[in-house]
Design an enzyme around this catalytic site. Structure first.
Site, PDB file in Angstrom:
ATOM      1  N   GLU A 274       0.299  -1.171   5.721  1.00 36.64           N
ATOM      2  CA  GLU A 274       1.191  -0.765   6.713  1.00 36.64           C
ATOM      3  C   GLU A 274       1.170   0.793   7.022  1.00 36.64           C
ATOM      4  OE1 GLU A 274       5.070   0.789   7.760  1.00 36.64           O
ATOM      5  OE2 GLU A 274       3.962   1.409   5.985  1.00 36.64           O
TER       6      GLU A 274
ATOM      7  N   ASP B 246       0.931  -1.170  -0.099  1.00 38.77           N
ATOM      8  CA  ASP B 246       0.165  -0.070   0.257  1.00 38.77           C
ATOM      9  C   ASP B 246       0.790   1.230  -0.079  1.00 38.77           C
ATOM     10  OD1 ASP B 246       0.990  -0.597   2.587  1.00 38.77           O
ATOM     11  OD2 ASP B 246      -0.486   0.877   3.455  1.00 38.77           O
TER      12      ASP B 246
END
Length: 415
Positions: A180, A85
């Protein structure tokens, strides 16, 4: 060996950054955005094409894969981990990466927004890339080097090892995580499926840096309970919670206690979100320090500020909540000195001098270390992350691939 290898890391990186994988901190689903799986599915396909037949994606968006051992020795299982991400701080849609061949050392004006200028005086590390290739975005988005550079480095490492079976190594596990950037990257990871003894995240900055210490982190919440009344008949009755929240924010110290006034090993308290109505307002904070015990001191100070403001208004009350986020991984990693020792040897064999620096932040490795997978952080080269000025050097990514290859060799040799 490395001189003869045609690195694929830059080509892979240029592909990955064009896939929108921005996570969404407002969405409590997991993953927080389904589009993160778009890249994860591609990674599974690429790993299978390389020869990692067990590569798979689970329902939560995690990618698991194995590079099988080719040695008769019993070698600790090593995991390399990066996150797919990108940060919600800056747009990650329609990223247009630009390769600046043989960087001249001049400031870079990004073509899609001429006000976005990557100035060498602001990013002196650029001077080390004169004559080399660097990659930027076009001025409207972040680049996504955080952490698609780490992803690309790990995939190219796999490609290298499969292409060079003469390099002896034990079982190597690959883990790609979602979310994350929302702080939830390890929330649903299956460490039994990973099956590793030790790990390394690829989520660091300048070439040669190695990080085995992070902030310890809490989330704090101040809830201001005001006194509500009809605004037409509110004189002497209404106490607006939104205004009290504003006073609390204004009362925060101006020259310390904040990220904009601290550096190096100093901790901070940082308001990240304000919401509410006249009856109730909420201020969300993040609290950070390298010394875990200092978190409680920061939180007590913050609570005292809020309660002092509230005490001036009849009927106003304060609720104060704290939630643990992650802890300094150094407290775990000191128990396993070989992890850093072998990394240092790998850096040196790659022609680098390891620079051990603390992270003013956290990585998936922070939580993984406390979950039973000791996991420091290796560089990728990423710079100016979470911004339109984000850039990365191709040489740095290639050097990181070399470090990983040498690192698995060292674990095999020392076993």
């Amino acid at each position: 060996m490395f001189q003869e290898y045609s690195f694929t890391v830059a080509e892979r990186f240029l592909h990955y950054v064009q896939i929108d994988t921005q996570s969404d901190p407002e969405n409590m689903a997991f993953p927080s955005s389904e589009k993160q799986k778009d890249l994860s599915k591609i990674l599974v396909s690429e790993l299978q094409q390389i020869g990692l037949s067990d590569a798979q994606i689970d329902e939560n968006g995690y990618v698991y894969a194995t590079i099988s051992s080719n040695t008769d020795k019993k070698v600790p299982v090593i995991c390399f981990c990066s996150h797919v991400d990108t940060a919600p701080d800056c747009s990650g849609s329609n990223v247009k990466p630009i390769v600046h061949r043989h960087f001249t050392g001049e400031d870079i004006v990004l073509p899609d927004d001429n006000t976005q200028i990557i100035r060498v005086k602001d990013y002196p590390y650029l001077k080390q890339h004169i004559g080399k290739d660097i990659i930027t975005a076009s001025g409207l988005t972040l680049l996504g080097a955080d952490d698609k550079s780490g992803v690309a480095i790990i995939v190219d490492m796999a490609n290298f090892l499969i292409a060079h079976p003469e390099i002896k190594h034990g079982d190597i596990k690959i883990l790609f995580t979602p979310d994350e950037e929302t702080g939830r990257g390890t929330e649903k990871v299956d460490l039994k499926k990973v099956g590793a003894d030790f790990g390394y995240t690829l989520d660091g900055g300048e070439c040669g840096t190695f990080e085995d210490e992070t902030f310890s982190a809490d989330a704090a919440k101040i809830i201001v309970n005001g006194v509500i009344a009809h605004p037409g008949y509110a004189k002497g009755k209404l106490v607006n919670a939104i205004k009290i929240a504003g006073e609390i924010l204004d009362a925060l110290p101006k020259n310390e206690f904040s990220p904009e006034t601290t550096e190096k090993r100093e901790g901070f308290v940082h308001p990240v979100r304000v919401s509410g109505i006249a009856e109730k307002a909420i201020i969300d904070f993040i609290v950070r320090d390298f010394v875990t015990d200092n978190l409680a001191k920061h939180e007590e100070r913050l609570q005292n500020i809020a309660e002092e403001i509230a005490s001036k208004y009849k009927g106003v009350t304060i609720d104060f909540e704290v939630k643990e986020q992650y802890r300094n991984m150094k407290d775990i990693l000191v128990k396993y000195p070989k992890i850093a020792e072998y990394a240092k040897i790998a850096y040196e064999k790659a022609g680098l001098s390891l620079r051990n620096e603390p992270i003013r932040g956290g990585t998936d490795g922070s939580r993984l270390s406390y979950m039973g997978l000791p996991c420091p952080n290796i560089f990728t080269g990423m710079q100016a992350i979470h911004s339109k000025h984000e850039w990365i050097g191709v040489d740095d990514m290639e050097k990181a691939v070399e470090v990983l290859v040498r690192l698995v060799q060292i674990w095999e040799e020392k076993s």
